[in-house]
Design a protein around this motif. Structure first.
Motif, PDB file in Angstrom:
ATOM      1  N   PRO A   8      15.670  51.050   3.034  1.00  0.00           N
ATOM      2  CA  PRO A   8      14.555  51.781   3.242  1.00  0.00           C
ATOM      3  C   PRO A   8      14.220  52.769   2.043  1.00  0.00           C
ATOM      4  O   PRO A   8      12.982  52.910   1.965  1.00  0.00           O
ATOM      5  N   GLN A  11      12.848  50.599  -0.684  1.00  0.00           N
ATOM      6  CA  GLN A  11      11.438  50.171  -0.219  1.00  0.00           C
ATOM      7  C   GLN A  11      10.477  51.488  -0.631  1.00  0.00           C
ATOM      8  O   GLN A  11       9.364  51.201  -1.251  1.00  0.00           O
ATOM      9  N   LYS A  12      10.853  52.551  -0.352  1.00  0.00           N
ATOM     10  CA  LYS A  12      10.002  53.931  -0.387  1.00  0.00           C
ATOM     11  C   LYS A  12       9.728  53.861  -2.199  1.00  0.00           C
ATOM     12  O   LYS A  12       8.552  54.312  -2.411  1.00  0.00           O
ATOM     13  N   ILE A  15       7.212  51.023  -3.377  1.00  0.00           N
ATOM     14  CA  ILE A  15       6.058  51.579  -2.637  1.00  0.00           C
ATOM     15  C   ILE A  15       5.157  52.433  -3.567  1.00  0.00           C
ATOM     16  O   ILE A  15       4.240  52.584  -3.991  1.00  0.00           O
ATOM     17  N   LEU A  59       2.479  45.191   1.939  1.00  0.00           N
ATOM     18  CA  LEU A  59       3.251  45.790   2.558  1.00  0.00           C
ATOM     19  C   LEU A  59       2.505  47.571   1.957  1.00  0.00           C
ATOM     20  O   LEU A  59       2.820  48.385   2.709  1.00  0.00           O
ATOM     21  N   VAL A  60       2.467  47.590   0.862  1.00  0.00           N
ATOM     22  CA  VAL A  60       1.619  48.890   0.419  1.00  0.00           C
ATOM     23  C   VAL A  60       0.610  49.170   1.362  1.00  0.00           C
ATOM     24  O   VAL A  60       0.403  50.393   1.623  1.00  0.00           O
ATOM     25  N   ARG A  62      -0.168  48.094   4.198  1.00  0.00           N
ATOM     26  CA  ARG A  62       0.564  48.411   5.610  1.00  0.00           C
ATOM     27  C   ARG A  62       1.106  49.756   5.747  1.00  0.00           C
ATOM     28  O   ARG A  62       1.127  50.669   6.503  1.00  0.00           O
ATOM     29  N   HIS A  63       1.761  50.157   4.576  1.00  0.00           N
ATOM     30  CA  HIS A  63       2.516  51.554   4.512  1.00  0.00           C
ATOM     31  C   HIS A  63       1.234  52.560   4.421  1.00  0.00           C
ATOM     32  O   HIS A  63       1.493  53.720   5.316  1.00  0.00           O
ATOM     33  N   ARG A  66       0.051  53.039   7.907  1.00  0.00           N
ATOM     34  CA  ARG A  66       1.003  53.587   8.930  1.00  0.00           C
ATOM     35  C   ARG A  66       1.073  55.090   8.669  1.00  0.00           C
ATOM     36  O   ARG A  66       1.062  55.976   9.566  1.00  0.00           O
ATOM     37  N   GLU A  67       0.911  55.383   7.527  1.00  0.00           N
ATOM     38  CA  GLU A  67       1.122  57.122   7.022  1.00  0.00           C
ATOM     39  C   GLU A  67      -0.290  57.765   7.693  1.00  0.00           C
ATOM     40  O   GLU A  67       0.000  58.989   8.251  1.00  0.00           O
ATOM     41  N   GLN A  98      -1.744  61.916   1.632  1.00  0.00           N
ATOM     42  CA  GLN A  98      -2.500  60.538   1.738  1.00  0.00           C
ATOM     43  C   GLN A  98      -3.830  60.663   0.749  1.00  0.00           C
ATOM     44  O   GLN A  98      -4.102  59.752  -0.052  1.00  0.00           O
TER      45      GLN A  98
END
Length: 200
Positions: A8, A11-12, A15, A59-60, A62-63, A66-67, A98
């Motif tokens: 995790p 991954q952060k 990203i 995935l970026v 998606r991240h 999600r944020e 964001q």
């Protein structure tokens, strides 16, 4: 093999590095190698976690979705009235974590590639439908029924417009003043639509 519990965190890091790299170089010029260099992680490790560059970009996106969803849920927990809920949804769209130039640049770059990536399109469609549904739910208690769809479209267009303007370095719209502008627009739009006769 990566150490247990490190994925995790890694991954952060990756990203965040991808967002910064896309912001600086553009999505076409960004590579796994460049992203790895910025993150201080070998390209092979990025491939291990994410697969291809397209999978990383998915995935970026998606991240980021999600944020924004997380910020929306947190705001709604503290809102009681329909107008408070609507303003909470609005505030989430301009959450400082964001709503910043690097993230805005990444959003636009990823949006431009949506048509060529079915998985990215799926994630973005889900998020946009959820956002429109949340706005509509609030508006139904505030404006005539036949004005709801119009109101939703107005607010979605305003959100996108402010994001576009705030991402431009020469714009008068900034990440600081965009939300007050949008908040006032929400109040004025609801007042205008609530005065209209149903269906007119």
């Amino acid at each position: 093999m990566p150490k247990v519990g490190m994925q995790p965190v890694r991954q952060k890091q990756i990203i965040a590095a991808a967002i910064d790299t896309i912001h600086e170089l553009g999505i076409e010029q960004s590579s796994i190698r460049q992203i790895g260099m910025r993150a201080g992680i070998s390209p092979s490790l990025i491939t291990h976690y994410f697969g291809s560059r397209d999978e990383l970009y998915t995935l970026v996106l998606r991240h980021l979705n999600r944020e924004l969803s997380r910020a929306t849920v947190e705001g709604l927990r503290q809102a009681n009235t329909p107008m408070e809920r609507l303003l909470a949804i609005a505030a989430a769209q301009f959450d400082p974590a964001q709503f910043q130039p690097a993230v805005a640049s990444t959003w636009f770059a990823l949006w431009a590639g949506l048509s060529g990536n079915a998985e990215m399109m799926r994630f973005q469609t889900i998020y946009e439908r959820r956002l429109a549904s949340n706005i509509a739910h609030c508006l139904r208690a505030l404006v005539p029924a036949k004005q709801v769809e119009f109101g939703v479209n107005c607010l979605l267009a305003m959100i996108d417009g402010l994001w576009v303007k705030a991402a431009q370095p020469t714009s008068r719209i900034t990440t600081t003043n965009a939300f007050p502008i949008f908040r006032d627009y929400v109040v004025q739009l609801v007042a205008q639509l609530s005065r209209r006769e149903d269906g007119k």
